[in-house]
Design a protein around this motif. Structure first.
Motif, PDB file in Angstrom:
ATOM      1  N   GLU A  51     -42.529  14.564  59.775  1.00  0.00           N
ATOM      2  CA  GLU A  51     -42.676  14.608  58.328  1.00  0.00           C
ATOM      3  C   GLU A  51     -42.165  13.280  57.787  1.00  0.00           C
ATOM      4  O   GLU A  51     -41.026  12.901  58.066  1.00  0.00           O
ATOM      5  N   HIS A 106     -48.107  11.318  60.834  1.00  0.00           N
ATOM      6  CA  HIS A 106     -47.420  11.848  59.654  1.00  0.00           C
ATOM      7  C   HIS A 106     -47.967  13.233  59.355  1.00  0.00           C
ATOM      8  O   HIS A 106     -49.168  13.396  59.129  1.00  0.00           O
ATOM      9  N   SER A 107     -47.094  14.232  59.344  1.00  0.00           N
ATOM     10  CA  SER A 107     -47.518  15.598  59.043  1.00  0.00           C
ATOM     11  C   SER A 107     -47.320  15.881  57.563  1.00  0.00           C
ATOM     12  O   SER A 107     -47.050  14.995  56.774  1.00  0.00           O
ATOM     13  N   GLN A 108     -47.465  17.126  57.210  1.00  0.00           N
ATOM     14  CA  GLN A 108     -47.372  17.650  55.849  1.00  0.00           C
ATOM     15  C   GLN A 108     -48.493  17.112  54.970  1.00  0.00           C
ATOM     16  O   GLN A 108     -49.638  17.398  55.226  1.00  0.00           O
ATOM     17  N   LYS A 109     -48.180  16.327  53.949  1.00  0.00           N
ATOM     18  CA  LYS A 109     -49.201  15.918  52.982  1.00  0.00           C
ATOM     19  C   LYS A 109     -50.182  14.902  53.546  1.00  0.00           C
ATOM     20  O   LYS A 109     -51.380  15.001  53.324  1.00  0.00           O
ATOM     21  N   ARG A 112     -49.358  22.796  65.058  1.00  0.00           N
ATOM     22  CA  ARG A 112     -47.925  22.929  64.766  1.00  0.00           C
ATOM     23  C   ARG A 112     -47.037  22.270  65.816  1.00  0.00           C
ATOM     24  O   ARG A 112     -45.868  22.011  65.564  1.00  0.00           O
ATOM     25  N   SER A 131     -40.979  12.394  55.079  1.00  0.00           N
ATOM     26  CA  SER A 131     -39.748  12.494  54.296  1.00  0.00           C
ATOM     27  C   SER A 131     -38.514  12.594  55.194  1.00  0.00           C
ATOM     28  O   SER A 131     -37.398  12.307  54.759  1.00  0.00           O
ATOM     29  N   LYS A 160     -50.951  13.992  56.835  1.00  0.00           N
ATOM     30  CA  LYS A 160     -51.696  14.487  57.993  1.00  0.00           C
ATOM     31  C   LYS A 160     -52.616  13.415  58.567  1.00  0.00           C
ATOM     32  O   LYS A 160     -53.843  13.544  58.543  1.00  0.00           O
TER      33      LYS A 160
END
Length: 139
Positions: free
Chosen positions: A9, A53-56, A117, A11, A58
């Motif tokens: 992530e 980069h995951s989450q937003k 995931r 962040s 992707k």
């Protein structure tokens, strides 16, 4: 050589954070999934991976190199958990999004498509080449 994908992530730990560590690299710590840990145990110095980069976002945003094989994860005293050290190699000229990867029939069997995931996962040589081409990476 074996290829991998490391998800984070932004962040928590971003591509920019990884780049800032330079050649010293950083532990890929905090992984608390047995399958992901076992994949790190299979890694060798010199293996390459995508930094994702995951989450937003992707998206695949760069490549990294494994610079230390699996060792105890310094973020825990629980000896079940191990990690590798990685360093940034090359930024993607064009980040490759998860939507692009899913839309490409050549990548339909990629672990990222079928088990999104999992934070550390293998990438085949063909998948590596395709994504490097899409991202403008030398690979």
């Amino acid at each position: 050589m074996t290829y991998w994908l490391f998800k984070s992530e932004p962040s928590t730990w971003s591509w920019e954070d990884q780049v800032a560590k330079g050649d010293a690299g950083e532990e890929w710590d905090g992984v608390r999934n047995y399958q992901a840990r076992n994949f790190m145990r299979e890694m060798s110095v010199g293996d390459l991976g995508f930094f994702y980069h995951s989450q937003k976002e992707k998206s695949v945003v760069g490549t990294v190199e494994v610079i230390a094989e699996a060792h105890p994860d310094s973020s825990t005293e629980d000896d079940r958990w191990e990690c590798v050290d990685i360093k940034a190699v090359e930024a993607a000229k064009t980040p490759v999004t998860l939507d692009q990867i899913k839309a490409d029939d050549r990548l339909s069997k990629m672990v990222l498509v079928n088990n999104s995931r999992l934070s550390v996962q293998p990438v085949t040589k063909e998948e590596w080449r395709i994504i490097c081409d899409l991202a403008g990476l030398t690979g």
